[in-house]
Structure formats: C-alpha cells, structure tokens
Motif scaffolding. Structure first.
Motif, PDB file in Angstrom:
ATOM      1  N   ILE A 432       0.852  -1.185   0.000  1.00  0.00           N
ATOM      2  CA  ILE A 432       0.000   0.000   0.000  1.00  0.00           C
ATOM      3  C   ILE A 432       0.890   1.238   0.000  1.00  0.00           C
ATOM      4  CG2 ILE A 432      -1.688   1.318   1.325  1.00  0.00           C
ATOM      5  CD1 ILE A 432      -2.746  -1.354   2.382  1.00  0.00           C
ATOM      6  N   LEU A 433       0.670   2.105  -0.980  1.00  0.00           N
ATOM      7  CA  LEU A 433       1.489   3.306  -1.081  1.00  0.00           C
ATOM      8  C   LEU A 433       1.256   4.211   0.119  1.00  0.00           C
ATOM      9  CD1 LEU A 433       1.134   4.179  -4.873  1.00  0.00           C
ATOM     10  CD2 LEU A 433       3.069   3.113  -3.719  1.00  0.00           C
ATOM     11  N   ARG A 434       2.354   4.664   0.711  1.00  0.00           N
ATOM     12  CA  ARG A 434       2.256   5.617   1.828  1.00  0.00           C
ATOM     13  C   ARG A 434       2.133   7.012   1.212  1.00  0.00           C
ATOM     14  NH1 ARG A 434       4.978   3.285   6.749  1.00  0.00           N
ATOM     15  NH2 ARG A 434       6.076   1.399   6.139  1.00  0.00           N
ATOM     16  N   ILE A 435       0.915   7.454   0.972  1.00  0.00           N
ATOM     17  CA  ILE A 435       0.710   8.732   0.304  1.00  0.00           C
ATOM     18  C   ILE A 435       0.786   9.837   1.356  1.00  0.00           C
ATOM     19  CG2 ILE A 435      -0.855  10.083  -1.109  1.00  0.00           C
ATOM     20  CD1 ILE A 435      -1.876   7.481  -2.257  1.00  0.00           C
ATOM     21  N   THR A 436       1.902  10.538   1.355  1.00  0.00           N
ATOM     22  CA  THR A 436       2.160  11.511   2.425  1.00  0.00           C
ATOM     23  C   THR A 436       2.303  12.932   1.901  1.00  0.00           C
ATOM     24  OG1 THR A 436       4.549  11.182   2.265  1.00  0.00           O
ATOM     25  CG2 THR A 436       3.343   9.732   3.755  1.00  0.00           C
ATOM     26  N   ASP A 437       2.076  13.151   0.582  1.00  0.00           N
ATOM     27  CA  ASP A 437       2.351  14.476   0.022  1.00  0.00           C
ATOM     28  C   ASP A 437       1.082  15.223  -0.367  1.00  0.00           C
ATOM     29  OD1 ASP A 437       1.597  12.932  -2.090  1.00  0.00           O
ATOM     30  OD2 ASP A 437       3.284  13.465  -3.397  1.00  0.00           O
ATOM     31  N   GLY A 438      -0.050  14.816   0.160  1.00  0.00           N
ATOM     32  CA  GLY A 438      -1.294  15.489  -0.189  1.00  0.00           C
ATOM     33  C   GLY A 438      -1.480  16.785   0.586  1.00  0.00           C
ATOM     34  N   THR A 439      -2.092  17.770  -0.075  1.00  0.00           N
ATOM     35  CA  THR A 439      -2.412  19.031   0.591  1.00  0.00           C
ATOM     36  C   THR A 439      -3.901  19.046   0.885  1.00  0.00           C
ATOM     37  OG1 THR A 439      -0.676  20.138  -0.654  1.00  0.00           O
ATOM     38  CG2 THR A 439      -2.315  21.536   0.396  1.00  0.00           C
ATOM     39  N   LEU A 440      -4.284  18.968   2.141  1.00  0.00           N
ATOM     40  CA  LEU A 440      -5.685  18.928   2.531  1.00  0.00           C
ATOM     41  C   LEU A 440      -6.067  20.297   3.084  1.00  0.00           C
ATOM     42  CD1 LEU A 440      -5.735  15.427   4.245  1.00  0.00           C
ATOM     43  CD2 LEU A 440      -6.200  16.028   1.876  1.00  0.00           C
ATOM     44  N   GLN A 441      -6.554  21.160   2.206  1.00  0.00           N
ATOM     45  CA  GLN A 441      -6.846  22.533   2.616  1.00  0.00           C
ATOM     46  C   GLN A 441      -8.006  22.610   3.596  1.00  0.00           C
ATOM     47  OE1 GLN A 441      -6.125  25.518  -0.818  1.00  0.00           O
ATOM     48  NE2 GLN A 441      -6.838  23.641  -1.809  1.00  0.00           N
ATOM     49  N   LEU A 442      -8.990  21.711   3.443  1.00  0.00           N
ATOM     50  CA  LEU A 442     -10.185  21.805   4.286  1.00  0.00           C
ATOM     51  C   LEU A 442     -10.052  21.019   5.579  1.00  0.00           C
ATOM     52  CD1 LEU A 442     -12.958  21.487   1.547  1.00  0.00           C
ATOM     53  CD2 LEU A 442     -11.785  23.529   2.387  1.00  0.00           C
ATOM     54  N   MET A 458      -4.147   3.428   6.946  1.00  0.00           N
ATOM     55  CA  MET A 458      -4.711   4.538   6.192  1.00  0.00           C
ATOM     56  C   MET A 458      -6.010   5.029   6.805  1.00  0.00           C
ATOM     57  SD  MET A 458      -2.796   5.419   3.713  1.00  0.00           S
ATOM     58  CE  MET A 458      -1.366   4.800   2.830  1.00  0.00           C
ATOM     59  N   ASN A 459      -6.193   6.349   6.765  1.00  0.00           N
ATOM     60  CA  ASN A 459      -7.453   6.967   7.145  1.00  0.00           C
ATOM     61  C   ASN A 459      -8.087   7.572   5.904  1.00  0.00           C
ATOM     62  OD1 ASN A 459      -7.216   6.501   9.978  1.00  0.00           O
ATOM     63  ND2 ASN A 459      -5.718   8.166  10.063  1.00  0.00           N
ATOM     64  N   LEU A 460      -9.411   7.571   5.868  1.00  0.00           N
ATOM     65  CA  LEU A 460     -10.128   8.147   4.736  1.00  0.00           C
ATOM     66  C   LEU A 460      -9.658   9.576   4.496  1.00  0.00           C
ATOM     67  CD1 LEU A 460     -12.383   8.131   2.601  1.00  0.00           C
ATOM     68  CD2 LEU A 460     -13.942   8.912   4.413  1.00  0.00           C
ATOM     69  N   THR A 461      -9.241   9.840   3.265  1.00  0.00           N
ATOM     70  CA  THR A 461      -8.757  11.168   2.917  1.00  0.00           C
ATOM     71  C   THR A 461      -9.227  11.519   1.511  1.00  0.00           C
ATOM     72  OG1 THR A 461      -6.756  10.764   4.216  1.00  0.00           O
ATOM     73  CG2 THR A 461      -6.736  12.658   2.749  1.00  0.00           C
ATOM     74  N   ALA A 462     -10.076  12.531   1.424  1.00  0.00           N
ATOM     75  CA  ALA A 462     -10.515  13.033   0.115  1.00  0.00           C
ATOM     76  C   ALA A 462      -9.424  13.948  -0.425  1.00  0.00           C
ATOM     77  CB  ALA A 462     -11.831  13.792   0.255  1.00  0.00           C
ATOM     78  N   ALA A 463      -8.884  13.591  -1.561  1.00  0.00           N
ATOM     79  CA  ALA A 463      -7.709  14.294  -2.085  1.00  0.00           C
ATOM     80  C   ALA A 463      -8.064  15.658  -2.650  1.00  0.00           C
ATOM     81  CB  ALA A 463      -7.056  13.453  -3.171  1.00  0.00           C
ATOM     82  N   ASP A 464      -7.194  16.642  -2.410  1.00  0.00           N
ATOM     83  CA  ASP A 464      -7.260  17.901  -3.139  1.00  0.00           C
ATOM     84  C   ASP A 464      -6.670  17.671  -4.532  1.00  0.00           C
ATOM     85  OD1 ASP A 464      -8.276  19.084  -0.919  1.00  0.00           O
ATOM     86  OD2 ASP A 464      -6.511  20.270  -0.429  1.00  0.00           O
ATOM     87  N   MET A 465      -7.385  18.099  -5.547  1.00  0.00           N
ATOM     88  CA  MET A 465      -6.941  17.855  -6.923  1.00  0.00           C
ATOM     89  C   MET A 465      -6.878  19.176  -7.680  1.00  0.00           C
ATOM     90  SD  MET A 465      -6.453  14.633  -7.027  1.00  0.00           S
ATOM     91  CE  MET A 465      -6.254  14.355  -8.774  1.00  0.00           C
ATOM     92  N   ALA A 466      -5.779  19.380  -8.409  1.00  0.00           N
ATOM     93  CA  ALA A 466      -5.577  20.620  -9.160  1.00  0.00           C
ATOM     94  C   ALA A 466      -5.376  20.320 -10.633  1.00  0.00           C
ATOM     95  CB  ALA A 466      -4.362  21.372  -8.606  1.00  0.00           C
ATOM     96  N   ASP A 467      -5.504  21.376 -11.431  1.00  0.00           N
ATOM     97  CA  ASP A 467      -5.162  21.323 -12.852  1.00  0.00           C
ATOM     98  C   ASP A 467      -5.947  20.262 -13.612  1.00  0.00           C
ATOM     99  OD1 ASP A 467      -3.281  23.314 -12.314  1.00  0.00           O
ATOM    100  OD2 ASP A 467      -1.779  21.827 -11.772  1.00  0.00           O
ATOM    101  N   ILE A 468      -7.240  20.192 -13.338  1.00  0.00           N
ATOM    102  CA  ILE A 468      -8.118  19.319 -14.108  1.00  0.00           C
ATOM    103  C   ILE A 468      -8.877  20.186 -15.113  1.00  0.00           C
ATOM    104  CG2 ILE A 468     -10.078  17.740 -13.989  1.00  0.00           C
ATOM    105  CD1 ILE A 468      -9.228  17.044 -11.176  1.00  0.00           C
ATOM    106  N   THR A 469      -8.945  19.740 -16.342  1.00  0.00           N
ATOM    107  CA  THR A 469      -9.671  20.485 -17.366  1.00  0.00           C
ATOM    108  C   THR A 469     -10.703  19.580 -18.025  1.00  0.00           C
ATOM    109  OG1 THR A 469      -8.082  19.946 -19.104  1.00  0.00           O
ATOM    110  CG2 THR A 469      -7.675  21.945 -17.832  1.00  0.00           C
TER     111      THR A 469
END
Length: 804
Positions: A432-442, A458-469
């Motif tokens: 399982i990837l240790r995803i530690t670089d997410g920016t959770l603004q909220l 892992m804890n439930l984490t809704a990812a902040d996503m940028a640059d989607i078109t």
C-alpha cells in the motif's frame, strides 16, 4: 496544491505478475518428477534448465529463446517439484515462473478489488537431500517468481541458495533450509556490485545455520573485499536460527545492504554471543569502511539474541522510521564489545522507535543528541509492545500471506501512527502506497503521514486535486466505448478465459457509466471521479488485529458536493469553510451524478476560464457504515474550448449542371460536439461564428483551386485570429470557369466556432464526372511533355518485365 500519487496498491511485484508476457519462447515444465534426459515425453525442471543452457531440446522440453545470451523463461505449474538428483545449476540467464498467485475470479480481501492474491501454489522441495540452486561457479543471473523454495540442505554453505550471480525472488518463500557452515537460506559469493541479491514480498522462515541462518557471504575475494549487495523489500523474515546460531543475517566485505518495509521477528541466535543482524569486522571476516546499511520502515521486534543489531564503526548507517525494540536476550542494538559507540562514524537515525531509557540500544552521542528536528528518535521504553503493536499475525489474504504486526492508535500519548513527516518507505509491507504528500486545505489534520514500522494504516482522505480540465465529450464517450469493445473481445477470447469474471465485472460497470453519460452530457463539463486519488478508510476485520480497506466506491461511501466559486485562489476559515478571495458572483455547478458515479462540474453560461482563473468545488466522502469516517477535498478545474471538427466531403459536378454545384449546408460535414451536443448548449449561445447581422458564417476557405468560382449566401469578417479574412455561411455555389474541364477540384476549408477557434483543415472534393475525351482540354488537363515521358517509361518497364 499537490496531487496525490495515483494507485493505492502496488501489490509490489505486479510487474513480476507476468515477466514472461513479452515472449512466446517459454519452456513449459510438464512433470513434477526430477528427470534428467531419460524420458523424451516429459519436460522436468532440471531438463528445462539444461535446455536453456544448450539452446536446444533436452529430455522432453521444447527450445526456449534460441538466441545466445538472451533470457530463457521456464514456466512451472501448481504443485510440488521434488528434487531427487541433487541441486539445480543454472548456467545462463533464466526466469523461473511459478503458477500465478493472482485469481481473477475473486476480489482481493485487502483492497476489495480484482484480482485476489492467493498463497503460493508452486513449490520446489529438496527434501533435505541437497541445496536447491547453485550458481557459485557459473555466476549466472536468475529470477524466481511465485515459488516456495523449501527443504534445502548443504553440508557447507547455502542451504537453499549458493549464489555467485545476481538473484531475485519475487512473491516467493525460502523455508526450512539449513547449512552446516553458513547461510542457511542464502550464501553469496558475489565479487562485484552487479551481483545483487533481491527479495521482494517474500517469506523467509525456519532456516538454520551456525552462521547467517538467513544470509551469509564471502568476505574477501579477488584479493580484495567482496561487494555483495543485499536488498530485502516488503518481506517477512521470521522464526529463523537457533540458540546455537551465531547470527541470522551476517554481513561483511564491502556490503551494500538495504532493508525496507520488512518484518524481522521471532528469530533466534545464541543468547550469550549471537546476533540477529551482525555487521562487524572480526579477524578475516572483514567489514569494509565503505559498506553501507540503510534500514527504512522495518519492524524488528521479538527476536532473541545477545544483540539484535550488532555493529562497529565500519560503514555508513542510515536508519529511518524503524521499530527496533522489544527484543529479548540482550540489546536491540549493541556496539562492538559493549564499548561506547564511536562518535565520529557516519550514522544517521531519524524517527525510529528505540528503548532508550531502558538502555536497550547503544547509539552514538551524535545521534542521541541531534538538535535537528527531523533527526529526532522516539523512546518507547515506557510502552509495552502490546500497547503500540498487535501480536504477530499469521499469514492470510489480508496481509499478502506475510506474517506482520499492525500499529495501534492509542488515542493519547505516543503511538507509531502519523508522525506528521514524510521520508518513510514509498509503500508499506503490503504494497500500500504511503501517500504523504497530499495538501488537505479543508481538513489538514486528516493528512496521512509516515507511520513507524513496516505497516501503514490509512485513514479516509478526500484528495485535493488541481489542474483538471474538461476534455472532448466525443473523445470521452469514444474512450468508454473502446474499453467496452476491448472487454467484450477479451471475454469471447478463450486465451483470456482466466480474466473472464473480472472483465465481465468491468464491462457491466463501463456499460452503465456510458449509458448514464450519454443521458447527461453537460456543456463543457469536467467529469471527475473522486475515488481513484483518495485514500480509503482502513478498519479491523471482525474485531481482530487484521485490517482491510473499505474500498473506495459509491457502494461504500456517499458523495456530496458544493461549488466554492470561480477565481484565482481560495481562502479557508478557521472552521474549514472555503471561499474565493473577494467572493465574486459565479455560475459554477458541482453535482454528484449517481448514474455516472462521477462529479460533474460545469458553468451555466458555458464560458471558458481565463488563464489565471479556475473553478473550485468542494466534495465530501463519508463512509456509509462502520466508523462513518468523513473527509472533504477541493477540486480546481479550468474550462477550455474544444476544437471543432471539419470532415472531408464530396459533391458531384458534371457537364449536365454546367460543372457547378450548390451545397446547401456545408456544416453537415462539421461539428463542435467536443464541447457538448447542441441540446446541451446554454440558452442564447451559438455553436458557430456569426456576422454582425447574426447570420452563421463559420466557413473559412484556406485553399481554392485556380479555375473555380464560388458564391456564398452569407459572408462577413472572420473572428480576431483571422480578422483580415472573410468567412462564409448558408448556401454556397461552386462553378468551374472552364466548361470543358475534366478534372476534380479539391477545396480546403475549416470551420470556426462561436469562441473563434478554428478546426483543422479538411478537403471538400468536387468530383467531375466528365469523360476524358477531349485531348485539347485546358484547365490543367493537357498531358504535356512530362506526361508523355511517363508513358514512355511505363512502356519500357513493361518490355523489361516481359523479356525476363
């Protein structure tokens, strides 16, 4: 705003899932018997290895890769291969593949996704009569995937493996092997760094030797230090050694050692003098000053020896996020001869869990007294093992059949979870990837950061996503349809029968999504799936210490959405509410579509966004059952104009209509459906460019043949990018100037949408039906000297062919 890495499960060695997929030259072993040329009707493992060496058939084996120096691939079946004729000796580069551990008829119990990952199905058993593999003289490189190696026995070194070349074991096991001198499981005689020994996602258990029950090596070779490279990743090294063993892992020479995300537990060595990991220079067993030991995210507990890690001042040590505590019989880490550690040695230790107050770990003062915050370590002397870690869990589908410990969240005080830092292993022991670089603004407090040890919870984490078109809606539908067509083809293909259940499951989902999408196409919409980049909630399995992920999908989580607005950036209040800087009015919509199972983001005006302008949406994931965990993320999108499409077309001209034609609607050969179908357009918005009178004039002719006239019903200036040109619309009549012409006329055109974007050029062909009966016809129709020469050349060519 950072994006999360994609992909929650590496199941590590999915790459090894079919290392043979790229070749059809596979030597297939057809018998479990240990034959050596006496039966031409069957191919044994021993015969397959000899066939690979000779590049010609031996016994009953087909030839593998016939090219010298190339890798040969050997396929084994599910079952046990019993060695009765001694050790196997690879003499060239081979890959031995056991039966795949992936079952596409079922879902993985850990991730709740296809395929299931099952226990090892293929075993090579030396039955205590010989070692299993020996490349000490051939120095051949070989790889073993999905195989259990067991019952190896050596009178001297290397109970299972005596290695002179590079070796890799993926998703396998080395069990119950012994050597009477050294290297119960592995003995390395590698003399250079290219001879790496790599174990990935494998179990090493029940191996015994007086020295190095798991691994030992030559220290000196070729008049200098040997250069072994030993890398263990995401593996369980448990219950090896005995009370009379001097060591379990014994390193010397110019060793490069990397231990990453492993469980090293319940191993045993002499309680008075033995070590679990021995890395010292002693007599002829020399450890080079240039050796290195990098330990990252390992759980090293419940071992029994005088020293769990026994070291001196030779080599570089770098230890990150390890649990090195709760070992018995002596110290978890001990410096040579119980001396005070040399303070000048190269030793970096960061965020490890040690029993410092209990004097269970000898560390240099430079490590203990570091003032750098990122080089701090943690004293767990006041915590019992059961407070911070579960008991050792037996192998199961939830831990990829690798016994391990789970960290516990204790709620108050110190625990091993979420240290607020990164720098641990990229993936935990389960892949399982240790995803530690997410920016959770909220919800910044929900950010997953490094845990100490081999397992990451892992804890439930809704990812902040940028640059989607937004993308072309026609291309999006085509993408789904192409996937559906491919799945149907695979389902009907007997060669893919193994994947039929999983493919049928995917097909059902994709067909439902495409059907729902066609019924809800929003103009210039972004279709965003919130699940792939987010992190699932991990919960206990039936109240046990084992955990599983609550798969991220609409069955397990509700999705709610709300628009934040359109602008350059957002601000977040102390209560977690987001708003656009300046709070300007907006026309942004963010809707969860239960049919498509995606968030649909669009503007009611259908407008694009400026280069520094974005649409911001908030979405929230909430677990439907269990802990009902909840997390919110921000999606930042940009809306762009899709390029319209002009298509080639053909119209007929003939003498009967004076070589002219009227095209009533050239736009029937063009569309702007990438932005969305006409029915989805906002009220008052036009698909195509118009003139000042409101007449539709999107057609721009980029090349008109000489000798061709045309008249258009409407005309006017083209938009800004083509302001000096004229655009046309309505009925367009083409006529040929020369009534005797017998040639076709290609007209190059493009179409321009209401936002001023032009399509690529397309060819409108005026097909002339006049017969070539007038040799004097002008308009480009005379043959000329070059045409005559061509005919002469053709005649000469035919004569030459006939003469042959």
């Amino acid at each position: 705003m950072k994006n999360y890495k994609k992909g929650l499960l590496a199941v590590m060695v999915l790459a090894a899932m079919s290392s043979m997929a790229a070749t059809s030259n596979i030597i297939k072993v057809t018998t479990f018997d240990d034959e050596n040329g006496e039966n031409l009707n069957q191919c044994s493992l021993r015969e397959a290895i000899e066939t690979a060496r000779k590049n010609k058939s031996f016994g009953g084996c087909n030839v593998g890769n016939p090219n010298n120096g190339q890798t040969d691939y050997i396929q084994l079946e599910a079952g046990e291969y019993l060695l009765t004729k001694g050790e196997l000796v690879p003499l060239n580069q081979i890959v031995i593949e056991g039966k795949s551990r992936f079952n596409y008829d079922s879902k993985n119990l850990l991730t709740q996704k296809f395929p299931a990952y099952e226990d090892i199905r293929t075993t090579i058993n030396a039955q205590g009569k010989s070692r299993i593999f020996n490349t000490s003289r051939s120095e051949a490189n070989f790889i073993v995937n999905n195989v259990r190696l067991t019952g190896g026995m050596a009178e001297d070194r290397g109970g299972a493996l005596y290695l002179g070349g590079a070796f890799t074991l993926n998703n396998g096991a080395i069990e119950n092997s012994q050597a009477k001198v050294a290297g119960g499981a592995i003995y390395s005689v590698a003399h250079n760094m290219s001879k790496k020994t790599l174990l990935v996602s494998s179990l090493v258990q029940g191996n015994v030797a007086p020295k190095g029950s798991v691994v030992a090596m030559d220290c000196i070779g070729n008049l200098g230090d040997t250069q072994p490279e030993i890398v263990f990743q995401q593996s369980s090294i448990i219950q090896n050694g005995s009370s009379t063993s001097n060591s379990v892992m014994d390193f010397c020479g110019n060793a490069k050692v990397e231990l990453t995300a492993n469980t090293i537990a319940k191993n045993q060595a002499n309680p008075s003098t033995g070590s679990i990991i021995r890395a010292i220079s002693q007599g002829t067993e020399r450890l080079s000053a240039f050796s290195s030991f990098v330990l990252t995210s390992n759980t090293i507990v419940e071992n029994n020896a005088a020293s769990t890690y026994y070291y001196d001042n030779n080599g570089t040590k770098a230890w990150y996020f390890n649990v090195l505590a709760y070992n018995t019989g002596g110290k978890s880490c001990r410096y040579l001869n119980n001396a005070v550690p040399d303070n000048s040695q190269k030793f970096v230790a960061s965020n490890n869990a040690f029993e410092l107050a209990a004097a269970q770990c000898d560390l240099p003062e430079s490590v203990l007294n570091s003032t750098e915050s990122f080089l701090q370590n943690h004293d767990v002397s006041s915590y019992a093992l059961g407070t911070l870690l579960s008991a050792l869990q037996t192998k199961s589908a939830y831990n990829l059949y690798l016994p391990l410990y789970y960290p516990k969240a204790i709620g108050s005080g110190f625990d091993l979870i979420n240290l607020g830092l990164d720098g641990c292993s990229d993936a935990d022991q389960r892949g399982i990837l240790r995803i530690t670089d997410g920016t959770l603004q909220l919800s910044p407090t929900q950010r997953n950061t490094c845990d100490i040890g081999s397992v990451e919870l892992m804890n439930l984490t809704a990812a902040d996503m940028a640059d989607i078109t937004n993308e072309s809606l026609t291309a999006l539908q085509d993408k789904y349809q192409n996937t559906i067509d491919a799945l149907k083809k695979d389902i009907d293909d007997p060669d893919y029968a193994e994947y039929k259940v999983a493919n049928q499951d995917d097909l059902t989902k994709y067909e439902a999504v495409l059907s729902a999408l066609k019924n809800n196409l929003k103009y210039r919409a972004v279709y965003f799936d919130p699940f792939p980049a987010s992190l699932p909630q991990e919960e206990s399995v039936n109240g046990s210490a084992e955990t599983r992920q609550i798969a991220l999908n609409a069955d397990n989580y509700t999705v709610t959405t709300s628009p934040i607005g359109i602008g350059s950036e957002i601000t977040v209040s102390s209560t977690g509410e987001a708003s656009i800087v300046g709070n300007p009015p907006h026309d942004l919509h963010c809707d969860w579509d239960a049919g498509i199972k995606q968030i649909v983001i669009y503007r009611t005006s259908g407008a694009t966004t400026a280069p520094t302008e974005y649409g911001f949406c908030k979405y929230t994931l909430k677990q439907k059952t269990g802990s009902q965990a909840e997390s919110s993320g921000v999606v930042r999108v940009a809306f762009k104009n899709m390029t319209p499409v002009a298509k080639a077309a053909q119209y007929t001209i003939s003498p009967s209509n004076n070589l002219s034609v009227t095209v009533n609607n050239l736009l029937e050969n063009a569309n702007d459906d990438g932005d969305g179908p006409v029915a989805s357009m906002p009220a008052g918005k036009s698909v195509w460019h118009k003139n000042e009178e409101g007449q539709i004039i999107p057609i721009r002719f980029t090349k008109i043949p000489a000798g061709l006239n045309f008249e258009a019903e409407y005309s006017g200036s083209c938009p800004a990018s083509y302001l000096k040109e004229t655009c046309y619309g309505g009925k367009i009549t083409f006529s040929v100037k020369n009534g005797f012409s017998q040639f076709d006329y290609p007209v190059e055109y493009s179409v321009i949408d209401s936002d001023g974007i032009a399509s690529s050029n397309a060819i409108l062909t005026l097909k002339n039906t006049a017969k070539n009966t007038n040799s004097s016809s002008s308009g480009g129709g005379s043959m000329g000297v070059f045409g005559l020469l061509a005919l002469i050349g053709l005649g000469v060519y035919r004569q030459r062919r006939l003469s042959k």
